[in-house]
Design an enzyme around this catalytic site. Structure first.
Site, PDB file in Angstrom:
ATOM      1  N   ARG A 179       0.837  -1.222   0.000  1.00  0.00           N
ATOM      2  CA  ARG A 179       0.000   0.000   0.000  1.00  0.00           C
ATOM      3  C   ARG A 179       0.867   1.266   0.000  1.00  0.00           C
ATOM      4  NH1 ARG A 179      -2.256  -3.176  -1.609  1.00  0.00           N
ATOM      5  NH2 ARG A 179      -3.949  -4.441  -0.797  1.00  0.00           N
ATOM      6  N   SER A 228     -10.229  -0.168   4.015  1.00  0.00           N
ATOM      7  CA  SER A 228      -9.530  -0.705   5.190  1.00  0.00           C
ATOM      8  C   SER A 228      -8.757   0.425   5.861  1.00  0.00           C
ATOM      9  CB  SER A 228      -8.528  -1.786   4.774  1.00  0.00           C
ATOM     10  OG  SER A 228      -9.227  -2.856   4.212  1.00  0.00           O
ATOM     11  N   GLU A 298      -3.478   2.806   7.235  1.00  0.00           N
ATOM     12  CA  GLU A 298      -3.322   2.830   5.768  1.00  0.00           C
ATOM     13  C   GLU A 298      -3.890   4.164   5.246  1.00  0.00           C
ATOM     14  OE1 GLU A 298      -4.899  -0.582   3.560  1.00  0.00           O
ATOM     15  OE2 GLU A 298      -5.527   0.796   1.969  1.00  0.00           O
TER      16      GLU A 298
END
Ligand code: FAD
Length: 305
Positions: A179, A228, A298
């Protein structure tokens, strides 16, 4: 006579020919979380030329600014921003295709691009159809699933460097991580060349339908959120840890740990960034206490201080 430089700057920006400039627009309406204060200047760049022009305009007026794609991986500050924001998210208007590579604008909205390519019997990265971001945002975040990422499909990108120059950067010059993607120079992604494959539209669309049905069943994608919230630690899934810590449904104001998927924080209606940050801090503390694991966000917090 005293010159009102602030006013002069406002007028110069607002009168700029080809750009659609919104003054003191509400950022919440652009974010998938539906959270965020106002920004003094919002420019919606619909193509490469407007994107480059918007950045150069802010630079030339010394206006501090940042870039948003689909604003689907950010938590925007509740405070107002006395600066500029360039928003690139746009339906793909055209793309060039040659020898298995499509050239696209960084602001192209991924789900729409996937559908457009399917209509040309081209596919490959349709596993990203549930990612409500742009090509540029997907590259910066190396968007993907547990097995594949956009990194597997990028041939090269064009970057407008902070020094004002335009650079072509190949896949292997990019530092891809989980990510995350680090550009070799500081700047903004303007265009990308992505690998595609001959595939039947009906097969791609069949996959898309199944994939989205799976998402709807397992993730709260019909609620304002940013996907997420935490990265998965190496050894396990963040959602599993949060669930095992008994935090599903934990709520501050209108920000809540989703009851459907514990790694999603959802906005029940009027959540503020402060509510979300309070939930985040509690979740991190409880997970650390119970499992000794420090969760890492994230989603990127955009501070207006
Ligand atoms: C319902 C939902 C499901 C999701 N599912 C997934 C998933 O399965 N997998 C996954 O990886 N992610 C997922 N996400 C997260 C998010 O959609 C992705 O990270 C997406 O790639 C972010 O793209 P964006 O255009 O919205 O970026 P933004 O959120 O707008 O920006 C993210 C960062 O990229 C920077 N940026 C954006 N465009 C540019 C540019 N052109 N040049 C330089 N910097 C830029 C921004 O400044 C910011 O720092 C999901 C989100 C939601 C809401």
């Amino acid at each position: 006579m005293k010159v009102d430089t602030q006013l002069a700057e406002d007028i110069a920006l607002a009168e700029h020919d080809n750009l659609n400039i919104e003054m003191w627009g509400n950022l919440a309406k652009y974010s998938t979380f539906k959270i965020g204060g106002k920004a003094k200047y919002i420019i919606k760049a619909e193509n490469r030329t407007q994107f480059i022009e918007a950045i150069r305009l802010f630079v030339s007026h010394d206006v501090p600014f940042y870039i948003l794609g689909g604003a689907s991986n950010v938590l925007i500050d509740d405070k107002d921003w006395n600066g500029g924001v360039v928003i690139t998210k746009t339906p793909p208007t055209d793309f060039r295709y040659e020898n298995g590579i499509v050239e696209v604008f960084a602001g192209d909205y991924l789900p729409a691009l996937i559908h457009k390519l399917a209509s040309w019997d081209l596919g490959g990265f349709e596993f990203l159809v549930g990612v409500p971001g742009t090509v540029g945002g997907a590259i910066v975040m190396n968007a993907g699933t547990s097995t594949k990422g956009i990194c597997d499909f990028v041939e090269k990108i064009e970057v407008l460097g902070k020094d004002g120059g335009l650079y072509l950067i190949s896949n292997k010059e990019l530092q891809w991580g989980y990510r995350h993607c680090k550009l070799p120079i500081d700047g903004y992604i303007v265009r990308a060349w992505l690998k595609v494959f001959d595939k039947k539209a009906q097969d791609i669309l069949g996959f898309v339908r199944e994939h989205m049905a799976w998402r709807r069943e397992h993730q709260p994608i019909d609620m304002p959120c940013a996907g997420s919230f935490f990265k998965n630690p190496e050894e396990t899934a963040a959602g599993y840890l949060i669930d095992q810590a008994g935090l599903k449904g934990y709520r501050v104001g209108d920000a809540q740990v989703s009851t459907k998927h514990a790694n999603f924080i959802v906005n029940l209606g009027n959540a503020t960034a402060s509510d979300v940050l309070a939930v985040v801090s509690h979740v991190k503390e409880v997970v650390k206490d119970k499992f000794g694991i420090t969760l890492e966000e994230e989603v990127k917090f955009i501070s207006h201080s």
